[in-house]
Design a protein around this motif. Structure first.
Motif: not given
Length: 107
Positions: A39-55
């Motif tokens: 779960w931590p790895a999946q959450w990290r990947r999700l948050s990284e992709s969200l931050f890349r998109w919102i940037a």
């Protein structure tokens, strides 16, 4: 028997383990797969992709606009009374507390 002799004896009696050359590689591959499914790895990947998109400019503008609209909407919902007379009285009372006494005696 002193410590040095005991250590030498332990070293002599330890069996030499004979592993295939690919053993460590396979073990580390299994560990990597297990870490990627956690779960931590999946959450990290999700948050990284969200931050890349919102940037990017368009999603960032949409996010800021949405936050402003939500803030104004929530602020208007929370405000207890929107009548101008009540706001004027509250403002005058905050400036001059004696004006509240005069306003309560007015007919």
């Amino acid at each position: 028997m002193n410590d040095n002799e005991l250590h030498d004896l332990i070293r002599q009696t330890q069996p030499k383990l004979d592993f295939q050359p690919s053993f460590q590689r396979e073990i580390w591959a299994r560990i990597a797969v297990a870490e990627n499914q956690s779960w931590p790895a999946q959450w990290r990947r999700l948050s990284e992709s969200l931050f890349r998109w919102i940037a990017q400019p368009a999603p960032a503008l949409a996010a800021v606009t949405t936050m402003l609209i939500l803030g104004v909407g929530l602020g208007r919902m929370i405000t207890p009374d929107n009548s101008h007379a009540a706001m004027r009285t509250a403002y005058l009372t905050s400036i001059n507390p004696a004006s509240a006494a005069h306003a309560s005696h007015a007919p």
